[in-house]
Scaffold this active site. Sequence first.
Site, PDB file in Angstrom:
ATOM      1  N   GLU A  78      -7.723  56.392 -10.113  1.00  0.00           N
ATOM      2  CA  GLU A  78      -8.461  56.030 -11.331  1.00  0.00           C
ATOM      3  C   GLU A  78      -7.464  55.331 -12.254  1.00  0.00           C
ATOM      4  OE1 GLU A  78      -9.083  55.809 -15.077  1.00  0.00           O
ATOM      5  OE2 GLU A  78      -8.596  57.936 -14.915  1.00  0.00           O
ATOM      6  N   ASP A  86      -7.792  61.561 -11.219  1.00  0.00           N
ATOM      7  CA  ASP A  86      -8.116  61.147 -12.575  1.00  0.00           C
ATOM      8  C   ASP A  86      -6.832  60.883 -13.359  1.00  0.00           C
ATOM      9  OD1 ASP A  86     -10.210  60.848 -14.681  1.00  0.00           O
ATOM     10  OD2 ASP A  86      -9.085  62.475 -15.611  1.00  0.00           O
ATOM     11  N   ASP A 145     -17.981  58.872 -17.446  1.00  0.00           N
ATOM     12  CA  ASP A 145     -17.475  58.745 -18.821  1.00  0.00           C
ATOM     13  C   ASP A 145     -18.185  57.646 -19.604  1.00  0.00           C
ATOM     14  OD1 ASP A 145     -15.567  60.800 -18.876  1.00  0.00           O
ATOM     15  OD2 ASP A 145     -14.053  59.545 -17.917  1.00  0.00           O
TER      16      ASP A 145
END
Length: 581
Positions: free
Chosen positions: A420, A373, A473
């Site tokens: 990501e 991430d 998200d």
Amino acid sequence: MLPLRAPQGARCCQKQHEQRPFLKLSSRGFVAHTATYTRQLLSRKRAQVPLASKLEGVANPGDRLGPDYDKLIPNYDKGRRAGILLHPTSLPGPYGIGELGDEARRFVDWLADAGMTCWQLLPLVPPDPMYYSPYSGTDASCGNPLVISIQELIKEGLLDGSEAPPHVPVGDVDFPSVAAAKTPLLQRAAQRLLREGRFAALRDQYLAFRSSHPWIEDSALFDVARNLPELNTLAWWEWPEPLRLRQPAALQEFRTQHANAIDEFIVIQFFFERQWRAVRSYANSRGIKIIGDMPIYVGGHSADVWANRHLFELNEAGLPAEVSGVPPDAFSATGQLWGSPLYRWPAHRDEGYKWWTARMARTLELYDECRIDHFRGFAGYWSVDAKETTAMNGVWRQGPGLELFTAMKAALGSVPILAEDLGVITRDVVELREAIGAPGMVVLQFAWGGGPGNVHLPHNHYENCFVYPGTHDNETAVGWFRGSANETDKSYIRSYLRTDGGDIAWDFIRACMAAVPRTCVIMLQDVMRLDNSARMNTPGTAAGNWRWRVGDSGVWEGLRGAAVDLRRLAHDTNRLPDNRK
């Protein structure tokens, strides 16, 4: 491109990746090196391709070719695959939260029936005890005890059936209530394993787990300390000085005084480890790879920072002067202020990045592949004054770049990561991702602004990539189309996808499955055509996230039709493993 292993199941160009050199990250050097490398690769390909003339020993135009000439068919298998994004807390279960037991295996069975070959989840770390975010855990190496299956402990005799908590009606997770109900039972089961003779064999396994994971000793010290009545309202930098500064005599005294609680914590982590490995093994046996998630940052009030404060930018009191976040982006007009301490990268470099290497090694114990991430933070990261209340005001600072991944590869070999790379993506982020051969991400929900050059539009996708209709998200596809999408977005979607938007979730799914990225991952909420009441996380907000659950144990039967549709779609877009048999 750095030869970090392609994701499990992606068979494409494996040998070529293993031969590729590291690339420099300057723009001019990167382009020049790529051009040189391309010429070398084409030369090698010409030397390696079994040309008919070479096979037959002839080289002149017009010569007769051998009888097997028409058998030299190119291999178009690109390792295409598809999977589902679902966190274990969202699974069905009787006690208010998803668990690592029978319901997890039922989900794996549904994945296999649907032709899916990967299961992506969020971080499995112990979440922060205030908002229960898995991206701000109390320990980067431990597991979340709340997902330990009570029924599995009952099967092993560590708990009696009569001790199980009352069944909780299916609904969103109430984390404090779940913790209050399950924690005493986990502690009781741990004490039985430690004390009762009938668990001698299992106790030996626990001791082997403990001895092979030495980092867990600091994890246990931190967790026991933070839960003491006199310390449970304080951050570690507010603890008494001997414990805060980890003075050896104070730590030894603490171990002696709280030995039973420390043992209990480690046994509970052993329960998690054992159950999770069983779920992963079952998934792998059914052809499903597990894609985990590693947040680039760790929580400030965590065992990681307390035990390694020299690796973080902290003052003498243990507080950061600047903290992590991202500037305004598609998720938030004021940016996202995460508040995590920043890394002291020169200290990591001086130690050969051994903390990062150990963290990645632990990650690969738990998962087949790992999404990192906020990968962009390794190229350049946003630094915000700790006194700020939003992330709007900050500065960009240089990340460790390629040398971090070079150190990881030297220590671990191939490292199957997904980068990501959403948000503000500068050229150096792309160059770093390409240099290590890691797939990036595109999200169809982001595709409809900025015109036909938008990288998230299917005609701009690239193969070494993961494509999503939306991620955890995002809003759900239905929620976004009904609410946030403006009329310009909707008009473009109707024209581009040739749809009226009446089944927008599956319009997005079909577009992603048909796109060129090797891996397509779909939120289960979109498979179920749910609105924003099923949203998992709203970036920029702390409370009310991570709570969604899929339903009761009958949900998989109810989704049988969706599994049939997904399998057919996977077949038609060459994402079904059976296509390659």
